[in-house]
Enzyme design. Structure first.
Site, PDB file in Angstrom:
ATOM      1  N   ASN A 134       0.899  -1.295  -0.050  1.00  0.00           N
ATOM      2  CA  ASN A 134       0.102   0.201  -0.009  1.00  0.00           C
ATOM      3  C   ASN A 134       0.842   1.088  -0.023  1.00  0.00           C
ATOM      4  OD1 ASN A 134      -1.877   2.008   0.337  1.00  0.00           O
ATOM      5  ND2 ASN A 134      -3.044   1.029   2.020  1.00  0.00           N
ATOM      6  N   ASN A 139      -5.899   6.228  -1.341  1.00  0.00           N
ATOM      7  CA  ASN A 139      -6.982   5.892  -2.405  1.00  0.00           C
ATOM      8  C   ASN A 139      -7.435   4.289  -1.958  1.00  0.00           C
ATOM      9  OD1 ASN A 139      -4.982   3.741  -2.952  1.00  0.00           O
ATOM     10  ND2 ASN A 139      -4.381   4.768  -4.782  1.00  0.00           N
ATOM     11  N   ASP A 140      -7.563   4.209  -0.478  1.00  0.00           N
ATOM     12  CA  ASP A 140      -7.966   2.935  -0.098  1.00  0.00           C
ATOM     13  C   ASP A 140      -9.609   2.737  -0.345  1.00  0.00           C
ATOM     14  OD1 ASP A 140      -5.217   2.441   0.782  1.00  0.00           O
ATOM     15  OD2 ASP A 140      -5.604   2.463   2.831  1.00  0.00           O
ATOM     16  N   GLY A 159      -6.109  -2.580   0.117  1.00  0.00           N
ATOM     17  CA  GLY A 159      -5.368  -1.443  -0.289  1.00  0.00           C
ATOM     18  C   GLY A 159      -3.907  -1.200  -0.846  1.00  0.00           C
ATOM     19  N   ASP A 161      -1.732  -1.307  -4.037  1.00  0.00           N
ATOM     20  CA  ASP A 161      -1.813  -0.245  -5.250  1.00  0.00           C
ATOM     21  C   ASP A 161      -0.602   0.044  -6.137  1.00  0.00           C
ATOM     22  OD1 ASP A 161      -0.197   1.434  -3.653  1.00  0.00           O
ATOM     23  OD2 ASP A 161      -1.825   2.336  -2.775  1.00  0.00           O
ATOM     24  N   ASP A 325      -6.184 -13.741 -19.926  1.00  0.00           N
ATOM     25  CA  ASP A 325      -6.981 -14.871 -19.121  1.00  0.00           C
ATOM     26  C   ASP A 325      -7.958 -15.484 -19.778  1.00  0.00           C
ATOM     27  OD1 ASP A 325      -7.913 -15.165 -16.206  1.00  0.00           O
ATOM     28  OD2 ASP A 325      -9.556 -14.382 -16.992  1.00  0.00           O
ATOM     29  N   GLU A 354      -3.553 -18.075 -21.176  1.00  0.00           N
ATOM     30  CA  GLU A 354      -3.759 -18.997 -19.948  1.00  0.00           C
ATOM     31  C   GLU A 354      -4.789 -20.122 -20.501  1.00  0.00           C
ATOM     32  OE1 GLU A 354      -5.961 -19.164 -15.645  1.00  0.00           O
ATOM     33  OE2 GLU A 354      -6.460 -17.961 -17.351  1.00  0.00           O
TER      34      GLU A 354
END
Length: 613
Positions: A134, A139-140, A159, A161, A325, A354
Site C-alpha cells: 500500500n 486511495n484505499d 489497499g 496499489d 486470461d 492461459e
C-alpha cells in the site's frame, strides 16, 4: 444514457456541447500505425443515426454505423499519412450540428513498433496488486465505489496499489526479476470481491483504488529504468456485471446468453472431432459466474473494440507483453484475428495465453507454429505450461517407481514435440489461482528447493508468484483470498517486513537467497537460457539435464535433481556427449569447483546446479 456510463470514462476524449458529453473509445490513437484503419465507438444519448464530418488531412470516414442501441455510433476511419495532431469530429442530424468532439492522433514513441517482448532470458514476478504493498493510503476507499477497504476480509480490498509497486521496484530488481506481470488493474466497480480485477467495468481506465492511467505509465517507465518490463493481464472473455454495457448493450448480441448460463469448462470440445455443436456452445458461450457476463466476440464491432483496446494499452503504457486470461473461452476465430493484429503491429511483442489444461495436446494447440489437423491459424507466441506445473508437483511428491516420480517430469518434457516453440512457454510452480507451491509440497523445504531450482533452470520463461521467495503458504485452505495474502512489509505497521527481511525465519531467508542466486545465474548467462535443453532419463532417483547454446561452446549448465534419501556418487561417463570439452564444474550455491575426471557426489534430496567450463 445511464449515469454510470457517463461516469466511468473519466479519461476519454470529451467535449461538452448542448449540455451533453460524448464519449469515444479509443480515447486517442497514434499516427503511423501499421494498420491504417480505426473504428471509434461513440457513446451519447440518441447519437445513433448521426452523420459525421471530419476535415483533417490524411483522415477519412469510411463508414458510419448504428446497431440496436440509440446511444452508440461506430465510425470507421481510414488514416493514410496523417500527421500527429488534434481535429474535430462533427455530428449532424437533420442537417443540424448536434455534437462536436476533439480527437487526437499522437506521435508514436521511437521504436514503439519494435518493442522487445519478454523471452526465455527473462524471469517474471507475478503480483496481486491489492495484496503487495500500500503506497498511497488516500486511495484505499474511493467515493462512488461500493467495495471499500476491509483488510480483515479475505475477499475484501486490502489497499495495495500501483504506488506500492513503484516504491518496491528496487526489491524486485535486487531479487533479479526482469518482468512484472500484475493481475488486472482496470476498473472493477463491483459490489464486492473486486480486488482480483477480472470483472472489468471500464476497459480504458485503471481502477482509482490502484491509481490512474498516468501512474500506471509511471510504473512502466520507472520499472524500465531498472531493467524491468511490465506485462498487462487482459480479459477478453467476459466483463463485470456492473459494466455499463449490461444496462445498455450496443447490440442485442453483445453478450452471450441473456442471463447467467454457466460454462461447461469442457475445453476438449474445441478439439474433439466428434463434438456436438451444442457442447461447443456450452463451453464458449457460458458465463464463469453470475457476475461475469460472457462477451460475444463474434460481433465484429465488439471484436474490433477488444483488439484496439489491447493495442492502446501496449502503446500508451509502453508494455513488454500481454497475458490473456481464460484464453480458449473466447471465440476461436476472434482469437486468430486478435493475435494476428497484435503481432502484426508489434512483431517482437510476447503474448502468453492461459489455457488451463494439463494435456499438452490441448495446451499446444493455441501456440503459433504448432501443427493442427484443422489448419487453425494462431499468432499466439506463448502459452502457460500447466502440463509441466502439474507433473512437477506429482514428480516431487510421488515415490520413485518405474512410472512415477522424476520420470513424470522427464516424460512431460519429452512431449515438447507437440509445441510450436517449447522454449517460449511460460513455466511456473504455482500462480494466483492455485495453492502456493510450498503448500502443494506439504511445506517440505527440500521439495520446494527442487521445484524452484527446476522452474528457474528448465526450458521456457519462468514465472514466480510474489511471496514464493519467502515461503508464503495457504495451509488448511484453498481460498483464493488466502492464497493471495498480503505481502509482509507492504503495510505500515507490519511486524514482519520481507522487503528488509525483518522478522523472517532462517528458512525464509534461505529461500529468498536461493531465488536470488538462481535469478543471478540467469542474468549472468542469458545465452544458456535462450539455448537448448538436453536431458537424460532419470536413473536410480537422479534426473540430470543440461542448458547449453551453440553460440557459447565454452560453457554450459548441468542440473542434478536427486530424490534419494542418502548421498550418491554419480558416474559422469553417461553424460560424455554433453561433458565433452569441459574440464571443471563450479557449484552454484557454494562455489565449490571440481574436476570432471571423477564422479560427483550428489547430496541426498537435493537440486544442484553446476556451471561447466
Amino acid at each position: 444514457m445511464n449515469k454510470k456510463l457517463l461516469s466511468v470514462f473519466s479519461s476519454l476524449s470529451l467535449l461538452t456541447f448542448n449540455c451533453y458529453a460524448a464519449e469515444v473509445s479509443p480515447p486517442n490513437w497514434w499516427a503511423g500505425m501499421k494498420n491504417n484503419s480505426l473504428q471509434l465507438m461513440v457513446a451519447e444519448d440518441n447519437i445513433a443515426g448521426a452523420k459525421i464530418k471530419i476535415d483533417y488531412p490524411g483522415v477519412s470516414v469510411k463508414a458510419v454505423n448504428s446497431l440496436d442501441s440509440e446511444n452508440y455510433l461506430f465510425i470507421d476511419l481510414q488514416i493514410n499519412g496523417a500527421k500527429p495532431g488534434k481535429f474535430p469530429i462533427r455530428f449532424y442530424k437533420d442537417g443540424q450540428l448536434v455534437e462536436e468532439l476533439t480527437y487526437e492522433l499522437k506521435m508514436r514513441e521511437e521504436n514503439a513498433a519494435q518493442r522487445r517482448g519478454f523471452d526465455a532470458t527473462d524471469s517474471i514476478y507475478l503480483i496481486t496488486p491489492d495484496r503487495f504493498a500500500n503506497g498511497d493510503t488516500q486511495n484505499d476507499t474511493v467515493e462512488g465505489y461500493a467495495d471499500k477497504l476491509n483488510r480483515n476480509y479475505k475477499g475484501g480490498r486490502h489497499g495495495g496499489d500501483i504506488q506500492g509497486m513503484i516504491n518496491h521496484l528496487d526489491y524486485i530488481a535486487d531479487l533479479g526479476f526482469t518482468q512484472i506481470w500484475t493481475m488486472p488493474m482496470l476498473e472493477n466497480a463491483m459490489e464486492q470481491y473486486s480486488y482480483h480485477g477480472y470483472s472489468t467495468t471500464d476497459f480504458y481506465n485503471i481502477d482509482p483504488r490502484y491509481g490512474s492511467n498516468s501512474l500506471y505509465r509511471e510504473l512502466s517507465d520507472t520499472a524500465a529504468e531498472q531493467g524491468i518490463g511490465v506485462i498487462i493481464d487482459v480479459v477478453l472473455n467476459h466483463i463485470g456485471s456492473e459494466h455499463p454495457w449490461m444496462d445498455d448493450k450496443p447490440s442485442a448480441d453483445w453478450i452471450n446468453n441473456e442471463s447467467f448460463s454457466p460454462t461447461s469448462h469442457r475445453r476438449e470440445v474445441l478439439h474433439d472431432p466428434h463434438a456436438a455443436h451444442e457442447d461447443k456452445a456450452a463451453f464458449s458461450d457460458g458465463w464463469f459466474v453470475p457476475t461475469m457476463p460472457d462477451l460475444n466476440q463474434r460481433n465484429p464491432y465488439l471484436a474490433q473494440y477488444l483488439i484496439q483496446n489491447s493495442i492502446w494499452w501496449v502503446e500508451s503504457a509502453n508494455l513488454s507483453g500481454i497475458r490473456v486470461d481464460t484464453y480458449s473461452y473466447s471465440d476461436k476465430a476472434f482469437l486468430s484475428e486478435w493475435t494476428t493484429r497484435l503481432m502484426t503491429e508489434y512483431p517482437n511483442l510476447n503474448i502468453v495465453g492461459e489455457e488451463w489444461s494439463v494435456n499438452p495436446l490441448i495446451t499446444s494447440y493455441w501456440q503459433q507454429g504448432t501443427s493442427r489437423r484443422d489448419n487453425y491459424v494462431s499468432a499466439l507466441p506463448s502459452v502457460m505450461d500447466f502440463p509441466l506445473q502439474s507433473k512437477l508437483v506429482s514428480a516431487l511428491a510421488s515415490d520413485e517407481t518405474w512410472a512415477t516420480g522424476l520420470r513424470e517430469l522427464y516424460e512431460v518434457l519429452a512431449s515438447d514435440f507437440v509445441y510450436g516453440d517449447p522454449g517460449n512457454l511460460v513455466v511456473f510452480a504455482d500462480n494466483h489461482d492455485m495453492s502456493r507451491i510450498f503448500t502443494q509440497l506439504d511445506e517440505d523445504i527440500t521439495l520446494w528447493d527442487m521445484a524452484m531450482t527446476f522452474i528457474l533452470t528448465t526450458r521456457g520463461i519462468p514465472q514466480v508468484f510474489y511471496g514464493t521467495e519467502i515461503l508464503m503458504d495457504n495451509a488448511g485452505t484453498d481460498d483464493h483470498g488466502i492464497i493471495r495474502s498480503d505481502f509482509p512489509g507492504g503495510w505500515q505497521g507490519d511486524e514482519i517486513n520481507a522487503f528488509t527481511q525483518t522478522g523472517l525465519t532462517a528458512a525464509q531467508r534461505d529461500a529468498h537467497s536461493k531465488i536470488k542466486q538462481l535469478l543471478a545465474l540467469r542474468k549472468a548467462h542469458p545465452d544458456l537460457f535462450s539455448g537448448e535443453l538436453t536431458h537424460y532419463g532419470p536413473h536410480e532417483g537422479v534426473y540430470v539435464y543440461f542448458r547449453h547454446n551453440k553460440s557459447s561452446p565454452d560453457k554450459a549448465l548441468m542440473v542434478i535433481i536427486s530424490k534419494n534419501e542418502t548421498s550418491k556418487a554419480l558416474a559422469l561417463d553417461r553424460f560424455e556427449s554433453m561433458l565433452n570439452g569441459f574440464s571443471r564444474a563450479t557449484e552454484l550455491v557454494n562455489d565449490n569447483t571440481i574436476n570432471l575426471d571423477k564422479n560427483i557426489t550428489v547430496p541426498a534430496s537435493s537440486a544442484t546446479v553446476w556451471l561447466l567450463q
